[in-house]
Design a protein around this motif. Structure first.
Motif, PDB file in Angstrom:
ATOM      1  N   TYR A   1       0.081  11.417  -7.076  1.00  0.00           N
ATOM      2  CA  TYR A   1      -1.346  11.127  -7.191  1.00  0.00           C
ATOM      3  C   TYR A   1      -1.610   9.785  -7.857  1.00  0.00           C
ATOM      4  O   TYR A   1      -2.626   9.135  -7.574  1.00  0.00           O
ATOM      5  CB  TYR A   1      -2.054  12.267  -7.927  1.00  0.00           C
ATOM      6  N   ALA A   2      -0.708   9.350  -8.725  1.00  0.00           N
ATOM      7  CA  ALA A   2      -0.831   8.005  -9.283  1.00  0.00           C
ATOM      8  C   ALA A   2      -0.663   6.972  -8.170  1.00  0.00           C
ATOM      9  O   ALA A   2      -1.349   5.944  -8.141  1.00  0.00           O
ATOM     10  CB  ALA A   2       0.225   7.785 -10.364  1.00  0.00           C
ATOM     11  N   GLY A   3       0.235   7.287  -7.229  1.00  0.00           N
ATOM     12  CA  GLY A   3       0.413   6.404  -6.070  1.00  0.00           C
ATOM     13  C   GLY A   3      -0.807   6.362  -5.185  1.00  0.00           C
ATOM     14  O   GLY A   3      -1.218   5.289  -4.726  1.00  0.00           O
ATOM     15  N   TYR A   4      -1.417   7.511  -4.958  1.00  0.00           N
ATOM     16  CA  TYR A   4      -2.644   7.554  -4.148  1.00  0.00           C
ATOM     17  C   TYR A   4      -3.761   6.747  -4.812  1.00  0.00           C
ATOM     18  O   TYR A   4      -4.493   5.994  -4.154  1.00  0.00           O
ATOM     19  CB  TYR A   4      -3.114   8.999  -3.967  1.00  0.00           C
ATOM     20  N   ALA A   5      -3.918   6.897  -6.112  1.00  0.00           N
ATOM     21  CA  ALA A   5      -5.001   6.216  -6.826  1.00  0.00           C
ATOM     22  C   ALA A   5      -4.851   4.702  -6.765  1.00  0.00           C
ATOM     23  O   ALA A   5      -5.841   3.976  -6.610  1.00  0.00           O
ATOM     24  CB  ALA A   5      -5.041   6.683  -8.285  1.00  0.00           C
TER      25      ALA A   5
ATOM     26  N   TRP B   1      -0.004   4.552 -17.149  1.00  0.00           N
ATOM     27  CA  TRP B   1      -1.039   5.229 -17.947  1.00  0.00           C
ATOM     28  C   TRP B   1      -1.441   6.558 -17.313  1.00  0.00           C
ATOM     29  O   TRP B   1      -1.575   7.574 -18.005  1.00  0.00           O
ATOM     30  CB  TRP B   1      -2.255   4.302 -18.078  1.00  0.00           C
ATOM     31  N   LEU B   2      -1.620   6.556 -16.000  1.00  0.00           N
ATOM     32  CA  LEU B   2      -2.032   7.782 -15.316  1.00  0.00           C
ATOM     33  C   LEU B   2      -1.014   8.899 -15.510  1.00  0.00           C
ATOM     34  O   LEU B   2      -1.381  10.072 -15.657  1.00  0.00           O
ATOM     35  CB  LEU B   2      -2.230   7.514 -13.818  1.00  0.00           C
ATOM     36  N   GLN B   3       0.265   8.549 -15.517  1.00  0.00           N
ATOM     37  CA  GLN B   3       1.304   9.578 -15.612  1.00  0.00           C
ATOM     38  C   GLN B   3       1.609   9.979 -17.053  1.00  0.00           C
ATOM     39  O   GLN B   3       1.818  11.165 -17.336  1.00  0.00           O
ATOM     40  CB  GLN B   3       2.593   9.088 -14.936  1.00  0.00           C
TER      41      GLN B   3
ATOM     42  N   ILE C   1       0.839  -1.201   0.000  1.00  0.00           N
ATOM     43  CA  ILE C   1       0.000   0.000   0.000  1.00  0.00           C
ATOM     44  C   ILE C   1       0.873   1.250   0.000  1.00  0.00           C
ATOM     45  O   ILE C   1       0.674   2.189  -0.778  1.00  0.00           O
ATOM     46  CB  ILE C   1      -0.913   0.040   1.240  1.00  0.00           C
ATOM     47  N   LEU C   2       1.861   1.250   0.888  1.00  0.00           N
ATOM     48  CA  LEU C   2       2.720   2.426   1.027  1.00  0.00           C
ATOM     49  C   LEU C   2       3.717   2.554  -0.101  1.00  0.00           C
ATOM     50  O   LEU C   2       4.211   3.655  -0.368  1.00  0.00           O
ATOM     51  CB  LEU C   2       3.464   2.366   2.370  1.00  0.00           C
ATOM     52  N   GLY C   3       4.027   1.442  -0.790  1.00  0.00           N
ATOM     53  CA  GLY C   3       5.024   1.478  -1.857  1.00  0.00           C
ATOM     54  C   GLY C   3       4.725   2.523  -2.922  1.00  0.00           C
ATOM     55  O   GLY C   3       5.549   3.421  -3.166  1.00  0.00           O
ATOM     56  N   PRO C   4       3.546   2.476  -3.573  1.00  0.00           N
ATOM     57  CA  PRO C   4       3.245   3.486  -4.589  1.00  0.00           C
ATOM     58  C   PRO C   4       3.180   4.905  -4.041  1.00  0.00           C
ATOM     59  O   PRO C   4       3.599   5.858  -4.709  1.00  0.00           O
ATOM     60  CB  PRO C   4       1.869   3.039  -5.123  1.00  0.00           C
TER      61      PRO C   4
ATOM     62  N   PHE D   1     -10.563  11.458 -10.675  1.00  0.00           N
ATOM     63  CA  PHE D   1      -9.756  10.685  -9.723  1.00  0.00           C
ATOM     64  C   PHE D   1     -10.552   9.545  -9.093  1.00  0.00           C
ATOM     65  O   PHE D   1     -10.092   8.402  -9.027  1.00  0.00           O
ATOM     66  CB  PHE D   1      -9.210  11.608  -8.628  1.00  0.00           C
ATOM     67  N   TRP D   2     -11.776   9.830  -8.647  1.00  0.00           N
ATOM     68  CA  TRP D   2     -12.537   8.817  -7.926  1.00  0.00           C
ATOM     69  C   TRP D   2     -13.080   7.738  -8.860  1.00  0.00           C
ATOM     70  O   TRP D   2     -13.291   6.602  -8.440  1.00  0.00           O
ATOM     71  CB  TRP D   2     -13.662   9.471  -7.125  1.00  0.00           C
ATOM     72  N   SER D   3     -13.297   8.087 -10.119  1.00  0.00           N
ATOM     73  CA  SER D   3     -13.685   7.054 -11.088  1.00  0.00           C
ATOM     74  C   SER D   3     -12.553   6.046 -11.271  1.00  0.00           C
ATOM     75  O   SER D   3     -12.794   4.864 -11.536  1.00  0.00           O
ATOM     76  CB  SER D   3     -14.022   7.692 -12.443  1.00  0.00           C
ATOM     77  N   LEU D   4     -11.318   6.522 -11.120  1.00  0.00           N
ATOM     78  CA  LEU D   4     -10.151   5.647 -11.249  1.00  0.00           C
ATOM     79  C   LEU D   4      -9.842   4.926  -9.939  1.00  0.00           C
ATOM     80  O   LEU D   4      -9.407   3.772  -9.947  1.00  0.00           O
ATOM     81  CB  LEU D   4      -8.930   6.484 -11.663  1.00  0.00           C
ATOM     82  N   ALA D   5     -10.071   5.592  -8.821  1.00  0.00           N
ATOM     83  CA  ALA D   5      -9.692   5.013  -7.530  1.00  0.00           C
ATOM     84  C   ALA D   5     -10.724   4.003  -7.015  1.00  0.00           C
ATOM     85  O   ALA D   5     -10.362   3.062  -6.309  1.00  0.00           O
ATOM     86  CB  ALA D   5      -9.503   6.126  -6.494  1.00  0.00           C
TER      87      ALA D   5
END
Length: 509
Positions: A309-313, A298-300, A156-159, A364-368
């Motif tokens: 933010y890619a890590g958060y998602a 893809w996000l980046q 979880i913390l890695g990204p 963001f939330w559609s992806l997360a």
């Protein structure tokens, strides 16, 4: 570090807590490095001047090296001692982390990631072994619970860490942060865990089996990583690598099945329950791990996300997994594990189908949200599958079967990542060509000219738009295929019989 644990006073109180923390922290560090680079690939690619597909070598090289070293863990511990092997493994992991951070070329970085994987591979099972040795029997369940939490929390913390560090400082620091952790763990293992050292003996190792395993795995992974850039089987190098991989695998199988002390005990495949469970695990994990690599890229590269933010998602997957793990552990004792595994993998497939609806305008939330939903299904997949696989073998085969499961799971993740990133890139090329053929360039040019764009600016806008939409289409194609693979993995689990016996805590590693 040479004494036997039973000849010394056992640890207690604060020293025991510190020793347990050192072992759990080591495991956390090793597992963290399996995902910390996932969101940093675009940063690394930009710094080293490499493509996104080449950047995935940084991930697959670590996974393959770690997988290769897992079968050697038992021999290393028996030959050199559990604590000594653990300590030198942490030292090596720290040294290669420094070298990874100092790398200035892709070749150097991949070589150092291989070194990291070779040193880190034995640390996960050894940390668990040492925890079982230093804690009294009545506290082992709690100790293993803490250890298991590090295994779940680290991905979880890695990204999140990888993205934050890459954006705030530099990608080099995703490796440099291991240095103080490794130093602390080495100091702690020498001062606190040394009393848990195991006896050593001049053990024989299956050298031929080891060399054959390195040969076919190395050839296969290099073929998968280089195939796209060399036009696959239209290139002589790829053909030779494929021949070496196939012939090497066949010779390896023949050797291991006739060897008295094989490096990988393939005889456990005679148990139908183990074989089917491992096949389901390999396909499902390869598909799951591939998505964890493709989504951040893809996000980046297409969606304009920062690494943070890619890590958060992507991290939302692990949050839900943490919540559900204790619930699934209790259900595993009451419900048919085949039903739990089938439900869990189908749930992962459902999450993949939700991603098929993604497009270049997704927020963001559609992806997360699909990431979070996927996390709820992961414990249903991992925990009961271990019960099914290890419960199908004889008690004296549990260690060999667990090592083989770990090896195949890690290899599946690496191979799946190589294949899926190639398919993703190829699908984007096809989509790009189709869009370019159908694009009414004259209408687009007139519309943009009316807005004051120059010809060069118009070309740039059109190219960027086509590129962005092509990768969005390619991403949805990958997840449609993922849903199919998850469905296959879920259905074949019913070919396994119910486990004949209960599996003890920690047997999976």
């Amino acid at each position: 570090m040479n004494g036997k644990a039973e000849d010394l006073e056992p640890l207690s109180g604060f020293k025991l807590i510190l020793a347990g923390a050192v072992l759990a922290l080591t495991n956390f560090m090793v597992v963290l490095d399996t995902t910390i680079a996932n969101v940093s690939v675009p940063h690394i690619g930009g710094s080293l001047g490499i493509s996104a597909s080449q950047g995935t070598w940084i991930i697959t090289s670590y996974a393959v090296a770690e997988a290769v070293c897992v079968p050697l863990t038992g021999w290393l511990a028996g030959r050199f001692g559990t604590v000594r092997t653990f300590t030198y493994g942490v030292i090596g992991f720290g040294i290669f982390s420094v070298l990874c951070g100092m790398s200035s070329t892709l070749g150097m970085l991949v070589a150092c990631r291989i070194g990291q994987g070779l040193c880190g591979g034995p640390l996960m099972p050894l940390s668990q072994t040492l925890l079982m040795r230093i804690f009294p029997p009545n506290q082992r369940a709690q100790a293993m619970g803490i250890w298991a939490m590090t295994t779940v929390v680290a991905p979880i913390l890695g990204p999140i860490l990888g993205g934050t560090i890459s954006d705030s400082w530099s990608w080099h620091w995703i490796f440099f942060i291991n240095i103080p952790v490794a130093a602390l763990c080495v100091f702690g293992s020498i001062r606190l865990v040394s009393r848990a050292e195991t006896p050593t003996a001049m053990l024989r190792v299956d050298k031929v089996g080891l060399m054959l395993m390195l040969l076919w795995i190395g050839a296969l992974q290099v073929m998968l990583d280089l195939g796209r850039e060399h036009d696959w089987f239209n290139d002589g190098t790829i053909i030779w690598l494929a021949v070496i991989a196939v012939v090497g695998l066949l010779v390896f199988l023949a050797w291991e099945l006739t060897e008295d002390q094989p490096i990988v005990d393939l005889r456990v495949f005679r148990h139908r329950g183990f074989t089917v469970a491992v096949i389901s695990l390999s396909f499902a994990f390869a598909t799951f791990f591939s998505s964890a690599v493709i989504i951040p890229q893809w996000l980046q590269t297409s969606m304009g996300y920062t690494a943070t933010y890619a890590g958060y998602a992507t991290a939302f997957t692990g949050v839900a997994a943490v919540i559900m793990s204790p619930i699934v552990a209790k259900l595993s004792t009451k419900v048919d594990p085949r039903a739990l595994v089938c439900f869990g993998i189908l749930w992962l497939g459902m999450a993949s189908l939700l991603r098929v609806g993604w497009n270049s305008q997704a927020d963001f939330w559609s992806l997360a949200l699909p990431q979070m939903l996927q996390g709820f299904g992961m414990p249903f997949f991992f925990i009961p599958l271990t019960t099914l696989a290890l419960g199908a073998v004889e008690p004296h085969e549990t260690a060999s079967a667990a090592g083989l499961m770990s090896f195949l799971r890690t290899m599946a993740g690496a191979i799946g990542t190589s294949i899926s990133t190639t398919m993703w890139d190829n699908s984007a090329r096809v989509a790009r060509s189709e869009m370019a053929a159908r694009l009414n360039e004259q209408s687009a040019t007139q519309a943009l000219t009316a807005q004051g764009f120059s010809i060069d600016q118009i070309r740039g806008v059109i190219v960027n738009l086509v590129e962005k939409e092509a990768f969005a289409v390619a991403t949805t194609h990958i997840f449609m295929l993922s849903a199919v693979i998850f469905g296959f993995s879920a259905m074949i689990i019913w070919l396994t019989p119910r486990p004949r016996r209960a599996v003890g805590p920690g047997a999976a590693h």
